[in-house]
Each structure stands twice: as C-alpha cells, then as structure tokens.
Design an enzyme around this catalytic site. Structure first.
Site, PDB file in Angstrom:
ATOM      1  CG  ASP A   1       2.890  -3.011   4.840  1.00  0.00           C
ATOM      2  OD1 ASP A   1       1.804  -3.095   5.428  1.00  0.00           O
ATOM      3  OD2 ASP A   1       3.369  -1.936   4.405  1.00  0.00           O
ATOM      4  CG  LEU A   2       2.681  -2.953  -1.517  1.00  0.00           C
ATOM      5  CD1 LEU A   2       2.029  -2.346  -2.758  1.00  0.00           C
ATOM      6  CD2 LEU A   2       3.720  -3.992  -1.938  1.00  0.00           C
TER       7      LEU A   2
ATOM      8  CG  ASP B   1       0.034  -0.839   1.980  1.00  0.00           C
ATOM      9  OD1 ASP B   1      -0.620  -1.348   2.923  1.00  0.00           O
ATOM     10  OD2 ASP B   1       0.891   0.055   2.143  1.00  0.00           O
TER      11      ASP B   1
END
Ligand code: C2E
Ligand code: CA
Ligand code: CA
Length: 887
Positions: free
Chosen positions: A497-498, A540
């Site tokens: 996960d960004l 993301d």
C-alpha cells in the site's frame, strides 16, 4: 409373397390368358359337341340293348308262365278226383299221381293231407318221412296251408328248401268235398315243382342268354317280394316283366350281361373323339403360344422404345436447361462436331459448318490459350480431359467455360474425344464473391479476435499500469488454490500500500498521482521475478504473488528492497515527490492452499505495518492476528462508546507562571469504559485514528469544553479559555469551518492545539486554509509538542500561532541539565521575539515551575498543579483553590 413368387404366378397366368383363348373356346365347343354326340349314341345304343334284353325276357316269362300253369293244371285234375273220392288211399293216390308224372312237367312230389295231416305221397320212396306230418304243427308250412284252406284258393310258395334236398316251389291246393251237408274242407294237396328243372325248362339257365336275370316275388308276392333268382339289378335300370301266376306274380328284371355301359365301341369312339379334339386343338395352342410370345416381344420392344424416347427427351431437356454443349473430335483427322449450344458458347453461328481445333483455339482467351492447350494435350495420355478457361467473345465479353471429355476407343472406328462444355461464368463470379466475402469475414474475425483479446486483456488488466487487476488476481488465486503455486506448493502474497499517495494526488493532481502509480508498478516489476505475479488491485494498492519456498529471509529481502526503492524521491514536472509503501506479507506452505486466507492475512500484516509507522513491511503471524482481533474488538467498543456518549472531556488547568492564576484548561479525551473504567487516549486513540473517528472525538471534546466554559462562567469560576487537541484529519476536513461556525464560538475562548508535524507539511491547501479560517473565527492556534518535530522558524512565521507549547520531554530534564535549560531559554526567546506566548507542559514539580517562570515561560501546565480532572473534580479544584495550598 415375395416378388419372385408374384412374378412366377403372373407368368403362369399370362401363359393362360390371351394366346390360349381361342384354344380354350375350341376346346369347349369340341368337348360339348363330343359329349352331346356321345350321349345321343348312348341313348340309341341303350334302347337297342333294352329291346334285345326285353325280347329275351319276354321269352323266359312266357316259358315260366307256361310251365307253372302246366304243372298246376295237372294237379288240379288230381284235386278234382279227390273231391269225388275223399276216401282215397295211398295206392290210389300214387296211381293217379304217377299218371301226372308221365306228362311233361317239373313236378317232383305230390302229397295229400286230409285234415291237414300228410297221409299220402308220390313218389313214396324217399318221402316216407313226410307221412304223418301235421301241417298245423309245422311252422314252415302252417301259414300257407291255412291261407289255402281259408281262401279256398291255390297258394303258391317258394322256392323253399326241401327236406329231401334241393329246392322247390310248393303249391297248396285246398280240397273241398261236396257232401249232402254241403261243401266241406277235405284237406290240402301239396305239389312240389322242382326249381332247377323249372328254371332249365324255362330257359333261365340257357348258355346262349346274353342277359343277366333276376326274379323277385318269393311266394308269388310280385315285384315287392324277396328276390330268389339272380343278382340284384334294381340299381341298373333293368328291363322288367311280370310273370303272372295263379295266385300272384313274380317280377323279372334283366340287363345285358356286364351292364349297360359295356356297350362295345363306346371306348374307341370316345378315344377317337379325344384324338380328333386333340388334333384340332394342338395347332391352335401352338399358334396361340407363338402369337403370345410374339406379342410379348413386341410389347417389350415398344416399352424399350418408349424408355429410350423418354431418356433421350430427358437428356435433351437436361442439356437444354443446363446449357451444356456437346462436342466430338475425330483424333485421326482433327475434325470436330459441335452442337448448337457449343457453337453458342464460343460465339459461333449455328450454321452446321464443320469445326476444327482452330475454331476452338481462336475463341479461347489469349491469356488462357497455353493452359487450355496443355490441358487438352494431356488427354491423349490419360484418356480423360478436363479444363477451365475463358472464352473471348466477338463482342469482347469474357465467358468462363468448363470443358470435360473422354477419349473414346473402339475397334474399327477412329479414336475420338467426346466431351461436354458449359458456361461457368456465374459460378466463377459467385466463387470470386465468396472468396472476397470469406476474406472479409476472416479479416473481420481477426479484428474481432483482436478485440476479444483486447477486451479480455482489459478486463483483466489495469489500464494505467498495464498490470493485472483485481479480477485477474482472483482468477490467479483460484487457479493456485486448485493446482498449487507454480508446482512449488507454497505461495507468498505481498500486499503493498502506498503511503502518502492521497496527499500527492490531492495536492499535485491526478496526473502526478498516475505518474507515481506507474513509477510504483515499475519498481515492483523490476524487483520481482519473471514468474512472480504483480497486480494493481486498487487505487494505491498492489499485490505480488511469489513463491514462499525460498523462505522468509528471501521474502523479507524482497520487501525491504521494495520499501527502499519506493522511498526514493520521484521528480514530476520539476517537483520532487516522496511517498513510501507499507507491505504486509503472508505465506502459505500448507499442502492445500487457502488463498482467501492468504489475502486476509497479508491484509492484516499490512495493517500492522501501517500502524507501526509505515514505510515498512510486516509478516503475518498468529500473535499479530490475535492483536488484530483485539484491536477489532476495541474498535467495535469505540464505535459503541461513541454512540453511548462514553467519551468525555477531562480538564487540566493551565496557570499564569507569575501569578499562578488559572488562565485556561486543556481538554483531554477520556473514555468511560463500561467495565474497565476511565481510559486515557493511549488506550484508544490509535484505534480511533484507524477507525477514522478521531475527528468525531475532537468535536465531542470541543462541544463539551464550550458547554463547560459557559457553565463555569455561570458559576462565576472565571476560566478564560479552553484548549482542545485537533487531529490532522480534522484539519483536512473541508467542512470543519462550517461546523465551527455553527458552534458560535466566542473569540479568544477556544484554542486549537495542533501537533507540530501538522503545519510542517508543505502545500497542504486545505490545512492552510482551515488554519486561516480558524484564526478568523477568533480561535487561537497553538503549536503542541513543540521541539519534538522539525518546526522551522520559517514555518512559525508562516503559521503565526498564538502560542507554542514546549513538549514535556524538553521540560522534564531542566532541573538536572543546564544545556536543556539553555535550549528552553532560546525557545522562549524565539517566541518572545515573534510575539508568541510560550507554554510549558509536563510541569511536574514546583521546582520545575520556578525554573520555567524564571526562564520566561508565560503559562505552566502539569502534575505539579493538577492532573487532568473530570469536570466535577475540576470545579471542586477551582472552588477549593487547591493549587494555592500546594505551591
Ligand atoms: P498532549 O496534548 O501532550 O496532552 C498532555 C498530556 O500530558 C496528557 O496526557 C496529560 O495527562 C499529560 N500530562 C499533563 N501533565 C503532566 C505531567 O506533569 N507529567 C506528565 N508526564 N504528563 C503530564 P493524556 O491525557 O493521556 O493525553 C495524551 C495525548 O492525547 C495528548 O497529548 C494529546 O495529544 C492527545 N489527546 C488527548 N485528548 C485529545 C483530544 O480530545 N483530541 C485529540 N486529538 N488528541 C487528544
Ligand atoms: Ca495537547
Ligand atoms: Ca503536548
């Protein structure tokens, strides 16, 4: 019935029918004539025979009558004598009778029976036994004797078997005697006539007789009596005649000896007739047969002709309809015969003119001539000819012709090629159309296939990064669930996960966000192996599927590498963008993969990685799961607690450093847990943050603080201000200001404590705007936990807070650390120089308080004065002025 049998029967019937009819008629006529003739002849013959028989019968009858009557006349004489001499004795009787016997007669014995008892006989010798016979006691003779007596007439009986042997007719003559008293019955005279002698004398036994005779009427009973001579002739239509006797009759019947049928000559006559009939019939039959066969042949010939006619008409029609032309070529001289249609095909007139190979060649399209010639030449070798070529007609139209033929060889006749040809222009055009249509279809199919592949690819891929998408991942997982991962039987899933992606997206625009995502996908692809599966499954979020068989160290290294690379700044349109990633890793090394579990576990690990401060990776573990479960429980409780208003504001007072007057309070959130008592923020704030409910908590505390302020005002407690803590999320809320306006806050009475890190983030438009608006609403802005972050002088200038609050970590060591004191002194100096009030928190002793006052701090807050208190306790605290006693 089988068709064979039917055929056979029909054959038989046909044999009978037409040709034999005359013979049949002739036969009937002849037979009928023959039978009539035969019958006529028979009648004549029979009548002639009957006459012959009758003549003989008549003679015999006459003789019989004569002889019988003769004998009777003789005996009557004796009877007359006895009537006159009733006392006659044997001697007298014998003497009289012997006279009779001298006459020509058939008499054999005469007996006299006065009173019905035999007393006299002649001849006596041989008949002695008869003397004394009482007729009334002799059953054989009694009836006839009594009848003679009673009727007074002669009774003739017989023939009867005689006691003395042989047979005889017996005549019983009743004898009456005339006495003075009248006629009295004397007795009976019996006369026996010898049968054999009578027959012989009457000619019955004559050898010259040509007839068979029977005589019926035993005892003179006539035609109905018993037959006593000859065979029974009644069934043979005999000639009859009656023999009239004195007391009844006999019936003579006679037929020609051997019967009526044995008329001589009739067999031969018939044989002759049959022969004649045969002679007449035979030629008729034979002729009939021959005629029949001829007719049969004739019929067959006719039907064959008709069939041929039909075939040729059909062929003609077929040729006509199909426009097939027929041609023929003499191989020896090259002369050709073309029919009308062939001429039409090649654009030549139907003038019956002779045709040659040259005619044909001239008509064939120049471009096709060589090929057409070659095709024809091959015919000689193979015997078969087949070719297709164009014909250029005089009007320059092109016609496609197909021609087929065969070499025809027959002894004594020159070799020929016989063939047909027809126009296939339409077919060629159609084929061409079809070919083109097929090509089009194929091209279309290819397009469709490409589109399908594209669509399928699109359906399974993310259009931005080109990576597989969520759906593809699900398919992949299902596939692995079914067959194991790449045959290794173990699989690892990295959920990536960004961090801070949303900020980039929000502050720099979606194009920048997209660029970051593309960059991130590139990093992932570069760091993963070729067989690893990399997917983008959300805004993301990414997932990497890889093998778990290389161990956790390998997975850790991979994750580490990704985290490190993602941290590197990315330049977008001249700006340096920084973001990071959090990674959750889950591995499954079970024999049977549980891919759903895998995904959840990686998610849990990711959650932990984020909770632990992002930019890192975490492995899923059982303890982690337990924690997550616990967190989940707390989260549920928090949400419930919010609904039940379990979150309340506690208050910690702040004091003027010099006067120690209460100048304000910091409102701090407390959770009145229903079973575990009062909980401080460290027990719930993080979970509340994750639940995204901190802003709600903040707002609750603000509202409770406002309510407390007015209450305290009303109580005359004189608390000038309340400070509330404001979370980052709240500052990001676009509707924050709107909500604050509704609260109608009195300027100067509320202060927002913002943690240092909040306003240090650059370019946060909403945060900046919100802060400005907060100030405009008359709410003080305060920097909390000052000195722990990276606040710069520049940012302080930009933000221009009302106050800054030195973090308690800096405050705590001042008693023992002069350097720390100097640091605090400079912070105070900066504040002063910028017109910012300085607050010190974590003031735990009055000694601290004194130093801080001396260093120039304006406001003090800490345990030295009071711990955070419930509203009620705080009010008591104020009323009792407890801190004054402590200091
Ligand atoms: P903070 O803003 O630094 O709040 C002061 C904290 O220091 C409070 O802890 C308080 O009990 C503690 N404290 C006060 N005097 C002393 C002292 O002399 N010595 C020591 N060692 N500690 C002292 P608390 O109440 O547990 O709050 C912890 C943190 O929770 C707060 O730190 C604040 O950042 C946050 N917080 C509390 N209430 C709220 C709230 O309503 N909203 C938000 N967003 N955050 C809150
Ligand atoms: Ca605070
Ligand atoms: Ca603080």
């Amino acid at each position: 019935m089988s068709s064979n049998a039917t055929h056979l029967q029909e054959h038989r019937l046909s044999w009978l029918r037409p040709t034999l009819l005359p013979a049949l008629v002739a036969l009937i006529v002849l037979v009928a004539g023959g039978v009539a003739l035969d019958r006529q002849t028979n009648v004549l013959d029979e009548e002639r025979a009957r006459a012959v028989v009758l003549a003989q019968v008549s003679l015999i009858r006459a003789k019989l009558e004569g002889n019988i009557n003769g004998n009777i006349q003789l005996v009557r004489g004796l009877v007359s004598t006895i009537s006159t001499e009733p006392r006659m004795d044997q001697d007298r009787f014998a003497a009289l009778v012997s006279n009779l016997f001298e006459e020509q007669s058939q008499l054999r014995l005469v007996a006299g029976a006065p009173d019905l008892v035999v007393r006299m006989t002649y001849p006596f010798a041989g008949n002695e036994r008869a003397i004394g016979l009482d007729y009334r006691k002799s059953p054989a003779q009694r009836d006839a004797v009594l009848r003679a007596r009673d009727t007074g007439k002669l009774v003739l009986a017989g023939p009867v078997d005689l006691v003395q042997g042989g047979r005889g007719f017996v005549g019983r003559f009743p004898v009456f005697v005339d006495t003075p008293a009248g006629r009295t019955f004397w007795g009976v005279v019996s006369a026996v006539v010898d049968v054999e002698r009578l027959y012989a004398d009457s000619g019955l036994t004559d050898r010259s007789l040509t007839i068979d005779i029977s005589i019926t009427g035993k005892d003179a009973t006539g035609g109905d009596g018993t037959r006593f001579f000859g065979p029974d002739l009644t069934a043979q239509n005999p000639v009859t005649a009656s023999v009239i006797l004195p007391s009844g009759s006999w019936e003579i019947a006679a037929i020609p000896r051997g019967g009526w049928t044995a008329t001589p000559g009739s067999f031969w006559r018939r044989a002759a007739m049959v022969a004649a009939v045969a002679l007449i019939l035979l030629p008729i039959v034979i002729t009939g047969r021959l005629m029949g066969e001829r007719q049969q042949h004739f019929r067959e010939l006719k039907s064959r002709e008709a069939e041929l006619e039909r075939l040729s008409r059909r062929l003609g029609l077929a040729l006509d309809v199909s426009k097939v032309g027929v041609w023929e070529m003499d191989m020896t001289n090259g002369r050709e015969t073309w029919d009308d249609r062939t001429n039409e095909l090649y654009g030549l007139p139907n003038d019956g003119g002779s045709r040659s190979h040259d005619h044909w060649k001239a008509a064939v399209h120049p471009d096709d001539q060589e090929k057409a010639e070659n095709d024809f030449r091959r015919t000689i070798a193979s015997g078969r000819y087949e070719s297709m070529y164009r014909v250029l007609l005089p009007d320059n139209t092109v016609r496609h012709v197909r021609s087929v033929g065969a070499l025809y060889r027959e002894p004594g006749v020159p070799d020929k090629v016989v063939g047909v040809n027809w126009d296939v222009t339409a077919d060629v055009a159609l084929n061409e159309d079809l070919r083109r249509a097929t090509q089009l279809t194929e091209a279309r199919n290819q397009e469709l296939e490409a589109a399908r592949i594209r669509i399928e690819h699109n359906a399974l891929h993310d259009s931005l990064t080109g990576l597989p998408n969520r759906r593809y991942l699900d398919e992949m997982l299902n596939r692995h669930a079914a067959s194991g991962y790449e045959g290794t039987g173990s699989i690892a899933l990295l959920h990536i996960d960004l961090d801070r992606f949303k900020q980039i997206n929000d502050t720099m625009g979606h194009a920048a966000g997209d660029a970051m995502l593309i960059h991130a996908s590139g990093v992932l692809r570069r760091n993963c192996g070729d067989t690893d599966f990399v997917a983008r499954i959300g805004g993301d979020e990414f997932v990497v599927l890889t093998t778990a068989s290389d161990g956790d160290i390998y997975l850790g290294t991979l994750a580490e590498r990704i985290v490190r690379e993602m941290r590197q700044p990315v330049v977008y349109e001249g700006h340096q963008c920084r973001f990071g990633v959090s990674i959750g890793i889950a591995a499954d090394r079970q024999a049977v993969l549980d891919v759903k579990r895998l995904l959840i576990n990686a998610d849990i690990a990711l959650y932990r990685a984020k909770a632990r401060g992002r930019n890192r990776f975490e492995f899923f573990s059982e303890t982690l799961q337990a924690e997550v479960v616990r967190t989940k429980r707390i989260a549920d409780e928090i949400l419930g607690g919010l609904e039940r208003s379990e979150f309340v504001a506690w208050f910690q007072p702040q004091f003027d450093a010099k006067t120690l007057d209460v100048v304000g309070v910091e409102a701090l959130a407390r959770w009145q847990h229903p079973t575990e008592g009062i909980k401080t923020p460290d027990a719930f704030l993080q979970v509340a943050e994750e639940l995204n409910v901190v802003a709600t908590v903040d707002r609750l505390i603000l509202e409770q603080s406002l309510a407390a302020l007015s209450r305290w005002d009303a109580m005359g407690l004189g608390v000038p201000r309340a400070s509330v803590n404001v979370s980052l999320r709240r500052l990001n809320d676009e509707d924050l200001i709107k909500g604050l306006r509704e609260l109608d806050i009195e300027p100067g009475r509320i202060s927002f404590e913002l943690v240092e890190s909040i306003y240090l983030d650059e370019g946060d438009a909403i945060v900046g705007w919100n802060i400005d608006e907060i100030k405009k609403l008359g709410i003080d802005v305060e920097i909390d936990d000052f000195g722990t972050g990276y606040a710069s002088i520049v940012s302080l200038q930009k933000l221009r807070p009302k106050r800054l609050k030195i973090d308690r970590q800096l405050v705590n060591p001042i008693l023992v650390d002069p350097a720390q004191r100097r640091l605090l002194a400079s912070i105070v100096d900066i504040g002063k120089s910028m017109g910012i009030e300085v607050v010190a928190e974590g003031v735990e002793t009055m000694a601290h308080a004194a130093i801080l006052r001396d260093l120039g701090c304006d406001i003090l807050q800490g345990y030295a004065f009071s711990r955070p208190l419930s509203a009620a306790d705080f009010e008591t605290f104020l009323v009792t002025k407890a801190w004054r006693k402590a200091s």
